[in-house]
Scaffold this motif. Structure first.
Motif, PDB file in Angstrom:
ATOM      1  N   HIS E  56      -5.886  -1.870  -7.228  1.00 51.72           N
ATOM      2  CA  HIS E  56      -4.948  -1.045  -6.462  1.00 51.72           C
ATOM      3  C   HIS E  56      -5.663   0.088  -5.728  1.00 51.72           C
ATOM      4  O   HIS E  56      -5.487   0.280  -4.514  1.00 51.72           O
ATOM      5  CB  HIS E  56      -3.898  -0.481  -7.427  1.00 51.72           C
ATOM      6  N   ASP E  57      -6.487   0.823  -6.453  1.00 48.76           N
ATOM      7  CA  ASP E  57      -7.140   1.973  -5.838  1.00 48.76           C
ATOM      8  C   ASP E  57      -8.100   1.533  -4.737  1.00 48.76           C
ATOM      9  O   ASP E  57      -8.229   2.205  -3.708  1.00 48.76           O
ATOM     10  CB  ASP E  57      -7.893   2.782  -6.900  1.00 48.76           C
ATOM     11  N   ALA E  58      -8.773   0.404  -4.967  1.00 51.39           N
ATOM     12  CA  ALA E  58      -9.718  -0.092  -3.960  1.00 51.39           C
ATOM     13  C   ALA E  58      -9.019  -0.400  -2.644  1.00 51.39           C
ATOM     14  O   ALA E  58      -9.603  -0.285  -1.566  1.00 51.39           O
ATOM     15  CB  ALA E  58     -10.433  -1.339  -4.490  1.00 51.39           C
ATOM     16  N   LEU E  59      -7.772  -0.784  -2.715  1.00 47.48           N
ATOM     17  CA  LEU E  59      -7.044  -1.157  -1.491  1.00 47.48           C
ATOM     18  C   LEU E  59      -6.157  -0.057  -0.935  1.00 47.48           C
ATOM     19  O   LEU E  59      -5.978   0.047   0.283  1.00 47.48           O
ATOM     20  CB  LEU E  59      -6.171  -2.396  -1.760  1.00 47.48           C
ATOM     21  N   ASP E 153     -11.635  -7.410  11.427  1.00 49.77           N
ATOM     22  CA  ASP E 153     -11.590  -8.336  10.298  1.00 49.77           C
ATOM     23  C   ASP E 153     -11.386  -7.582   8.981  1.00 49.77           C
ATOM     24  O   ASP E 153     -10.681  -8.058   8.092  1.00 49.77           O
ATOM     25  CB  ASP E 153     -12.899  -9.146  10.223  1.00 49.77           C
ATOM     26  N   ASP E 154     -11.971  -6.430   8.876  1.00 50.26           N
ATOM     27  CA  ASP E 154     -11.768  -5.658   7.641  1.00 50.26           C
ATOM     28  C   ASP E 154     -10.327  -5.185   7.496  1.00 50.26           C
ATOM     29  O   ASP E 154      -9.780  -5.159   6.392  1.00 50.26           O
ATOM     30  CB  ASP E 154     -12.733  -4.460   7.595  1.00 50.26           C
ATOM     31  N   ASP E 155      -9.735  -4.825   8.602  1.00 49.75           N
ATOM     32  CA  ASP E 155      -8.315  -4.445   8.541  1.00 49.75           C
ATOM     33  C   ASP E 155      -7.470  -5.642   8.090  1.00 49.75           C
ATOM     34  O   ASP E 155      -6.537  -5.495   7.305  1.00 49.75           O
ATOM     35  CB  ASP E 155      -7.821  -4.006   9.926  1.00 49.75           C
ATOM     36  N   ILE E 156      -7.790  -6.816   8.615  1.00 51.52           N
ATOM     37  CA  ILE E 156      -7.005  -8.006   8.260  1.00 51.52           C
ATOM     38  C   ILE E 156      -7.187  -8.327   6.778  1.00 51.52           C
ATOM     39  O   ILE E 156      -6.238  -8.687   6.091  1.00 51.52           O
ATOM     40  CB  ILE E 156      -7.408  -9.196   9.157  1.00 51.52           C
ATOM     41  N   TRP E 157      -8.405  -8.181   6.305  1.00 51.41           N
ATOM     42  CA  TRP E 157      -8.619  -8.347   4.853  1.00 51.41           C
ATOM     43  C   TRP E 157      -7.716  -7.386   4.082  1.00 51.41           C
ATOM     44  O   TRP E 157      -7.070  -7.760   3.101  1.00 51.41           O
ATOM     45  CB  TRP E 157     -10.097  -8.087   4.507  1.00 51.41           C
ATOM     46  N   ASP E 158      -7.654  -6.143   4.546  1.00 49.93           N
ATOM     47  CA  ASP E 158      -6.814  -5.160   3.849  1.00 49.93           C
ATOM     48  C   ASP E 158      -5.335  -5.558   3.878  1.00 49.93           C
ATOM     49  O   ASP E 158      -4.654  -5.516   2.857  1.00 49.93           O
ATOM     50  CB  ASP E 158      -6.984  -3.768   4.477  1.00 49.93           C
ATOM     51  N   ILE E 159      -4.860  -5.916   5.049  1.00 47.69           N
ATOM     52  CA  ILE E 159      -3.438  -6.314   5.147  1.00 47.69           C
ATOM     53  C   ILE E 159      -3.153  -7.461   4.184  1.00 47.69           C
ATOM     54  O   ILE E 159      -2.212  -7.423   3.382  1.00 47.69           O
ATOM     55  CB  ILE E 159      -3.089  -6.759   6.590  1.00 47.69           C
ATOM     56  N   GLY E 160      -3.990  -8.486   4.267  1.00 41.87           N
ATOM     57  CA  GLY E 160      -3.761  -9.665   3.435  1.00 41.87           C
ATOM     58  C   GLY E 160      -3.917  -9.361   1.955  1.00 41.87           C
ATOM     59  O   GLY E 160      -3.135  -9.845   1.125  1.00 41.87           O
ATOM     60  N   SER E 161      -4.894  -8.535   1.632  1.00 39.70           N
ATOM     61  CA  SER E 161      -5.148  -8.246   0.218  1.00 39.70           C
ATOM     62  C   SER E 161      -4.055  -7.380  -0.393  1.00 39.70           C
ATOM     63  O   SER E 161      -3.711  -7.541  -1.567  1.00 39.70           O
ATOM     64  CB  SER E 161      -6.499  -7.552   0.056  1.00 39.70           C
ATOM     65  N   ILE E 162      -3.541  -6.458   0.395  1.00 36.86           N
ATOM     66  CA  ILE E 162      -2.434  -5.633  -0.127  1.00 36.86           C
ATOM     67  C   ILE E 162      -1.217  -6.526  -0.385  1.00 36.86           C
ATOM     68  O   ILE E 162      -0.565  -6.437  -1.426  1.00 36.86           O
ATOM     69  CB  ILE E 162      -2.113  -4.478   0.848  1.00 36.86           C
ATOM     70  N   ALA E 163      -0.917  -7.404   0.564  1.00 36.34           N
ATOM     71  CA  ALA E 163       0.208  -8.328   0.348  1.00 36.34           C
ATOM     72  C   ALA E 163      -0.053  -9.200  -0.876  1.00 36.34           C
ATOM     73  O   ALA E 163       0.858  -9.495  -1.655  1.00 36.34           O
ATOM     74  CB  ALA E 163       0.420  -9.187   1.596  1.00 36.34           C
ATOM     75  N   ALA E 164      -1.289  -9.617  -1.069  1.00 40.63           N
ATOM     76  CA  ALA E 164      -1.631 -10.471  -2.215  1.00 40.63           C
ATOM     77  C   ALA E 164      -1.538  -9.700  -3.527  1.00 40.63           C
ATOM     78  O   ALA E 164      -1.025 -10.211  -4.525  1.00 40.63           O
ATOM     79  CB  ALA E 164      -3.042 -11.039  -2.028  1.00 40.63           C
ATOM     80  N   LEU E 165      -2.022  -8.444  -3.518  1.00 40.29           N
ATOM     81  CA  LEU E 165      -1.978  -7.655  -4.747  1.00 40.29           C
ATOM     82  C   LEU E 165      -0.530  -7.399  -5.167  1.00 40.29           C
ATOM     83  O   LEU E 165      -0.197  -7.445  -6.352  1.00 40.29           O
ATOM     84  CB  LEU E 165      -2.706  -6.318  -4.555  1.00 40.29           C
ATOM     85  N   PHE E 166       0.335  -7.168  -4.192  1.00 44.29           N
ATOM     86  CA  PHE E 166       1.726  -6.905  -4.573  1.00 44.29           C
ATOM     87  C   PHE E 166       2.484  -8.206  -4.851  1.00 44.29           C
ATOM     88  O   PHE E 166       3.538  -8.172  -5.508  1.00 44.29           O
ATOM     89  CB  PHE E 166       2.400  -5.968  -3.572  1.00 44.29           C
ATOM     90  N   ALA E 167       1.965  -9.324  -4.418  1.00 48.77           N
ATOM     91  CA  ALA E 167       2.507 -10.599  -4.913  1.00 48.77           C
ATOM     92  C   ALA E 167       2.340 -10.639  -6.433  1.00 48.77           C
ATOM     93  O   ALA E 167       3.242 -11.080  -7.164  1.00 48.77           O
ATOM     94  CB  ALA E 167       1.783 -11.774  -4.254  1.00 48.77           C
ATOM     95  N   LEU E 168       1.192 -10.172  -6.898  1.00 49.73           N
ATOM     96  CA  LEU E 168       0.957 -10.019  -8.338  1.00 49.73           C
ATOM     97  C   LEU E 168       1.862  -8.939  -8.924  1.00 49.73           C
ATOM     98  O   LEU E 168       2.576  -9.143  -9.912  1.00 49.73           O
ATOM     99  CB  LEU E 168      -0.521  -9.667  -8.571  1.00 49.73           C
TER     100      LEU E 168
END
Lengths: 193, 193, 193, 193, 193, 193
Positions: E56-59, E153-168
């Motif tokens: 969470h904190d990393a993102l 690309d780093d922004d897209i990683w962030d967008i996707g990863s935040i959505a993925a983390l909150f899927a969890l």
């Protein structure tokens, strides 16, 4: 050996089946070393058996704009969308053999959009999946788009008809509780040399 | 007369078709007064035509635990779920005639859950719709529930197979852009006397 | 060897990675003979890599009411529902090995409802799929039903958390275009002796 | 005659209804030869009856950029998407009459995408279906696209509002178990001369 | 005060938790005036707690192409799609504060397509929702389209990863029956001055 | 102040509206301190405005087996399922006030299944959601189940009709791009004393 071919509906033993059907079962056993359960299961109704395999052979065994591997690819992709154990595993084996590619069937089954296939095959599978899952939305745009990839009208008939035939086949497998023979799981997985 | 039988794929004229297929077309024309477009459309591929109608006749023309009206009811309900113009309208006509009920087809097509049918027919259609739309969820509970309504295993095979065959048929109608003949719309609508 | 580990995002080469991550990669390579692409792909972001594998190890490597094979089964079933190539193929391999069953992974991937598993495993997977696909519907009834199969609250936490972690993992695989290593396809497929 | 107008909720007999409502019922009976069940069912609540028909008349009986047949077409298409027996069958009859086309209603009900309508009508129905089934996705692109087909803002209001009103109406029919009068099934089916 | 933090799974009291976790809880209490229930609920499993908050904190706490308000917006939109009470209400509060906008969270939660946001934010949320709900359809077109809005690309990683983390995260909230603290409902609602 | 009431369709200024409508607008402004945008938006069509509010008042302002808070709860739950910004935010405010509960509206909007409501209210909302989203499945079982919670037939009519009316209302809000007034967001959020 003692595992049931399907969880419901028990066809007569092979030696009680009509001659033409028995002959087909023995021929496939001769060729493959075992009798795929779809033959043993559908033999519960002999007229329907004959009609099904006549339809199947007319679409799957022919030459034409689609290779035999292409045809199996359609079966695996649409059968996976329908969660059909028998068809994904049995036709996955045939696909590996016909495509001489040990990885392709699993890729197609899980997510054909990411599989290592050509753009032409991707277009073919996109259309097959539309026939599988939302055929009422088929439009002239689909035909035009397939034509751009070099598919003739006859090819499009084949793509659509294979998807349609396995819409039937998948449902029969679910109805009968048909199980994939253990032999299929490993077929064609040795890397090509 | 001049309306196309389908928007895509042009079969050969009747007199160029193989003798057995031409005979079937003429026989149905003799009986019905017109040739339903499904015959003219599927004649594009003669082997598939033969296989399709062999399958169809094996399931639809037999006697058994399901009446012929029951069988048509399955076709109308599942074809409506698949938004298939040809099958809803053509088999709706046959259903009206076989059930001797001018209202039943429209009721089944719009919402079979509210149609004026027996609880046994409702159970039959619930299962047919499961085969149509989520066959991977079929379970032993479905078989037990149908048995309580007096359906034999053979009846259940019939229900499931008819739904499966029209999963194929509906997709072929969408693929070919098959159109229902105008004659079907009015057939069987005069109230029974 | 020259195939990309993923179609998007290029992590630094191994010798540029922090020591702890490089050590983990080399350890897994030592053990498996190759480095699963998930390690190479997620190393694009080292803090997230560490958090992901800490979470993964806490859930997947422990003993408890769920066997390690059970845990992998949850991964395969839910990852298949999410069409995740990497997780179905890589964890399918691990499942085959841990369950000592060359057929189980494909059965679970295509339709876990028909797989040859125990009723307890079926209940476990039904709940995992609910967490995967409609978690907002989880209710006390689910907990009561799992308890009847002998699952403790801690087991239920594990089932739900594994499904939740792979909800994350599947999405990262889709985001990065992660590809399953060719080695996974054949692992564990030789029949047990 | 003795068939119930709906399976739930019994409105008072006509002669116990308020004068304005009784007058409307008698007027429609005078015009049509029977009282459509929607009038008898909704009379269960007189204030809501008045509001419903005031809304209905404001949208359905007016002239404007949409013909009366167009308006009925919207009702049939969206009511079919909502599986509403009463509205599909009753408004199907009105559509046949207003369009002077005995085939159009069944075509629209089963799959409006294949019906023999103009591209302008197709665009109208596409938008009506969006209002019916996924109104939260309406965007400026929809308005621009409809404008290209010559629809004014007022026409778009009408299309959207008719779809919205029948979103209400379909749900009331399902709530009350409203049944289509037998008379509707045959109305307007004689071919135009 | 006496309301449960979650309806299932009781974590140990704070003074029984490991030092690092207790310190984090006290720090957030110091800062916010209360301990958000996510901390108290996830403390049921300390290793998973550590992994989750590290991820969470990393993102969520970093700077970069996405503002902190953007990041919270992704959480609110995807958590609403997952019907997650805790995340919508708690992160809705944080979003209002970080965006200094008392209206934005409710708009995003109900229908982000109509919220008063920039086209860049709309594109960000469209992609986040794709990761949330149909990640298997992510394609190169998505990356190209986001790049047009200036996302690296780093922004897209962030967008996707935040959505993925909150899927969890959303699934853990549903699993545990986590409840949003009453304090969150009102935070950040006073209009900016 | 200068924010548009809706993104499409511009109603005449208040002083150009018919007397009865202007009077209603001024009355609500007198009572609430502002004019909710639904009044200003729907005034685009005066006859439809009158019909809508007549219907609305007949269902929402009455006494009966459902409290006024219950009625608003139905609006919030179904409008959230329809992603309707105006109705969730405006009726959320009214719900908070009528229920004297600052938390209830957000809980209902995000996931009514987890909201702190009575089992009777839960049954009411389950039925309202069925009317909202799959009304064609309404059956006698639903009526029996609601009766067990003490709902009379008239209460059930109310539940169903409110859900049906807001099926219309939500679609009109989406069609017009109606926006919730800023005042609604904060109303009723101060904790009860």
């Amino acid at each position: 050996m003692t595992k049931p071919v399907a969880t419901r509906f028990q066809a007569p033993p092979i030696d009680k089946l009509p001659e033409d059907i028995r002959a087909r079962l023995l021929a496939v056993q001769e060729k493959s070393g075992f009798i795929p359960n779809v033959f043993l299961t559908l033999a519960y109704r002999v007229d329907e058996f004959r009609a099904f395999f006549a339809y199947h052979d007319a679409l799957m065994e022919k030459e034409g704009g689609l290779s035999k591997a292409d045809r199996e690819m359609i079966v695996v992709a649409t059968s996976s969308a329908n969660s059909c154990e028998y068809c994904v595993i049995a036709h996955g084996a045939i696909l590996r053999i016909r495509a001489k590619n040990p990885l392709i069937a699993d890729q197609i089954a899980v997510n054909y959009r990411k599989a290592e296939i050509t753009p032409r095959q991707r277009a073919m599978l996109d259309f097959a999946m539309k026939v599988c899952s939302e055929a009422h939305l088929i439009s002239e745009e689909d035909f035009a788009s397939l034509a751009k990839h070099g598919f003739s009208d006859d090819d499009i008939w084949d793509i659509g008809s294979i998807a349609a035939l396995f819409a039937l086949s998948n449902r029969m497998a679910h109805l009968t509780g048909m199980r994939a023979n253990a032999e299929f799981y490993l077929m064609g997985r040795a890397p090509k040399k």
